[in-house]
Design a protein around this motif. Structure first.
Motif, PDB file in Angstrom:
ATOM      1  N   GLY A   6      32.202  49.465  33.706  1.00  0.00           N
ATOM      2  CA  GLY A   6      31.009  49.155  34.282  1.00  0.00           C
ATOM      3  C   GLY A   6      30.595  47.332  34.228  1.00  0.00           C
ATOM      4  N   PHE A   7      30.604  46.899  33.029  1.00  0.00           N
ATOM      5  CA  PHE A   7      30.463  45.702  32.765  1.00  0.00           C
ATOM      6  C   PHE A   7      31.667  44.613  32.810  1.00  0.00           C
ATOM      7  N   ARG A   8      32.262  44.974  32.912  1.00  0.00           N
ATOM      8  CA  ARG A   8      33.162  43.930  33.268  1.00  0.00           C
ATOM      9  C   ARG A   8      32.928  43.694  34.571  1.00  0.00           C
ATOM     10  N   GLU A  19      30.789  51.580  30.577  1.00  0.00           N
ATOM     11  CA  GLU A  19      30.045  50.719  30.023  1.00  0.00           C
ATOM     12  C   GLU A  19      30.632  49.190  30.103  1.00  0.00           C
ATOM     13  N   VAL A  20      31.712  49.364  29.139  1.00  0.00           N
ATOM     14  CA  VAL A  20      32.413  48.347  29.139  1.00  0.00           C
ATOM     15  C   VAL A  20      33.416  47.555  30.305  1.00  0.00           C
ATOM     16  N   ARG A  57      31.427  54.360  25.975  1.00  0.00           N
ATOM     17  CA  ARG A  57      31.428  53.536  25.542  1.00  0.00           C
ATOM     18  C   ARG A  57      32.521  52.505  26.659  1.00  0.00           C
ATOM     19  N   GLU A  58      33.995  53.830  26.835  1.00  0.00           N
ATOM     20  CA  GLU A  58      34.730  53.321  27.551  1.00  0.00           C
ATOM     21  C   GLU A  58      33.987  52.809  28.772  1.00  0.00           C
TER      22      GLU A  58
END
Lengths: 264, 239
Positions: free
Chosen positions: B86-88, B83-84, B80-81
């Protein structure tokens, strides 16, 4: 300490909505502004694109032109409109470029997040359904003309065949059995596909009619870019089969177009 | 008013350490080692769908020894952390060092909390080096971080072992490990090491493709470097 509270209950989209709403500005900014008047023109104007998918005997071909349009001008010549999602699916987008790219990225992360946390891939049907929610969540912006309409295609491992899903602006999901094209040039591309498509075609034939459909769309529609033989920019073509998603190499696409042009 | 008992901080720490090491002593081992094309991870694990080694992000894998339930939630939160982040920002900005710090802080906080049981797990956070990173960049080399139950972590080179008999296995690897092993040679080195360790154990001890879990981070892969090896593939490699 790490916050462990959402274990097992959330997808990535939900996690962003709850924990990091600032990263979803595109999909939530519309709340206060959704009273803006909707005009016919605002819906039509921004789907400046041609993306399409064709089922063939080993799976499905998905393709898109490369041009982004700003009003009557070319905004970008090499934009990508087709994105692999997981090993067996791909998404193509038509609409306002910013939200389109954002949605494709978010969708891809959601599917991969599911696969990693659950240890198995989300079914093709499950992916198609989730995309419905994503399109619906963009409704506010869509009402203001910043529409995102995806075309989704993949190889269904359970049913052993390629499948295509199209969407409407409020997230309605419709399956097409053989081919479909969307965007401003979609209708022109569909006309070509209607004439050329036959069931159980092979890969080579599928690539040929896809290349021809984009050619015809670019011929009729100012917002669709055909092959750019001088800059060597060609439409992107992907195949999705049991073996996975594969991009058709640019050199092979060039050959397809050279053959097509020689026949004109 | 009764006087509260005084227990020295050293004593509290020692108690927790004793408690956890009794748990970890039972835990089956996981070995991570460098081979020619990346990092190979091998665990003794006869289960078919419950894994000790898993994919976190494009170049990052997590291996754990100890209580599966306690490790499972950290695995999901790590994904979760990552992916967040990497998305940010950008996918390349997600690194094992960052993730290790995240786990380390969490495990340390749990271990120090007066009302919580320390986590009975040990982790290995592994990251595949970026071959085309600048020559002096730390990202160029494979990274292996070993995190203990209390969040204290160390950087390991070439190989690392967690689990009950980690020390004994490490001693054997020190003698037998060589650089640039093929995947099959690296896997055989691990299974032979397991056998050596178990030499005095019961006769029915078995180490075969059904009893081990194998995964790798391989340079030859596309964006997602993690791959779980099938039983068939492991059988071929061990032949």
């Amino acid at each position: 300490m790490l916050d462990l509270s959402d274990y097992g209950t959330s997808g990535f989209f939900q996690i962003l909505k709850r924990r990091h709403p600032e990263l979803l500005a595109t999909f939530t900014a519309s709340d206060g502004a959704s009273n803006a008047p909707v005009t016919e023109a605002s819906f039509r104007h921004y789907e400046a694109t041609t993306v399409l998918a064709v089922v063939y005997n080993a799976g499905v071909v998905m393709a898109g032109d490369r041009q982004a349009t700003e009003g009557y001008q070319v905004g970008e010549r090499r934009i990508q409109k087709v994105y692999p999602v997981d090993r067996h699916s791909a998404i193509a987008v038509a609409g306002a470029a910013g939200p389109c790219i954002e949605m494709a990225k978010l969708f891809q992360v959601e599917i991969e997040f599911y696969e990693k946390t659950e240890g198995v891939s989300l079914s093709l049907e499950g992916q198609a359904n989730f995309l419905s929610h994503l399109v619906r969540s963009n409704l506010g912006l869509a009402m203001q003309g910043l529409i995102v309409l995806p075309l989704f295609a993949g190889y269904d491992l359970k049913r052993q065949r390629g499948r295509i899903f199209k969407y409407d602006a409020i997230g309605g999901r419709y399956e097409e059995d053989d081919y479909y094209a969307i965007g401003s040039g979609g209708k022109d591309a569909r006309t070509t596909l209607k004439k050329r498509y036959t069931p159980e075609i092979d890969r080579q034939r599928a690539l040929e009619i896809v290349a021809e459909a984009i050619w015809d769309a670019a011929d009729e529609d100012i917002a669709t870019g055909g092959p750019d033989l001088i800059r060597k920019i060609f439409p992107t073509l992907y195949t999705v089969t049991e073996e996975g998603v594969a991009e058709v190499p640019e050199t092979a696409v060039e050959v397809l177009y050279n053959d097509l042009i020689s026949r004109l | 008013m009764s006087t509260p008992y005084y227990v020295s901080p050293e004593q509290i720490r020692q108690d927790k350490e004793d408690f956890v090491s009794r748990g970890i002593a039972q835990a089956k081992e996981v070995v991570v080692l460098e081979y020619r094309d990346g990092l190979l991870m091998v665990a003794e694990n006869p289960r078919k769908t419950t894994f000790k080694i898993s994919e976190i992000y494009d170049r990052i894998a997590l291996a754990a020894a100890g209580r599966i339930a306690e490790y499972e939630i950290l695995r999901v939160v790590g994904i979760r952390e990552s992916e967040v982040k990497g998305f940010r920002y950008y996918r390349e900005d997600v690194t094992a060092k960052w993730l290790t710090n995240l786990y380390s802080q969490h495990m340390g906080a749990v271990a120090q909390a007066w009302d919580a049981k320390p986590l009975e797990i040990e982790l290995l956070v592994c990251e595949l080096g970026v071959t085309d990173a600048p020559a002096n960049s730390e990202l160029r080399n494979n990274q292996i971080y070993h995190i203990a139950f209390d969040g204290i972590y160390s950087e390991e080179e070439k190989y690392a072992v967690i689990g009950g008999r980690a020390t004994a296995i490490t001693e054997i690897l020190e003698q037998r490990y060589t650089d640039g092993l093929e995947m099959s040679a690296a896997l055989q080195l691990v299974t032979q090491t397991f056998r050596t360790i178990e030499a005095d154990a019961a006769d029915d001890y078995q180490i075969n493709p059904q009893t081990i879990e194998v995964a790798c981070l391989e340079q030859t892969a596309e964006r997602r470097k993690f791959r779980r090896l099938s039983t068939d593939e492991v059988t071929t490699l061990l032949d």
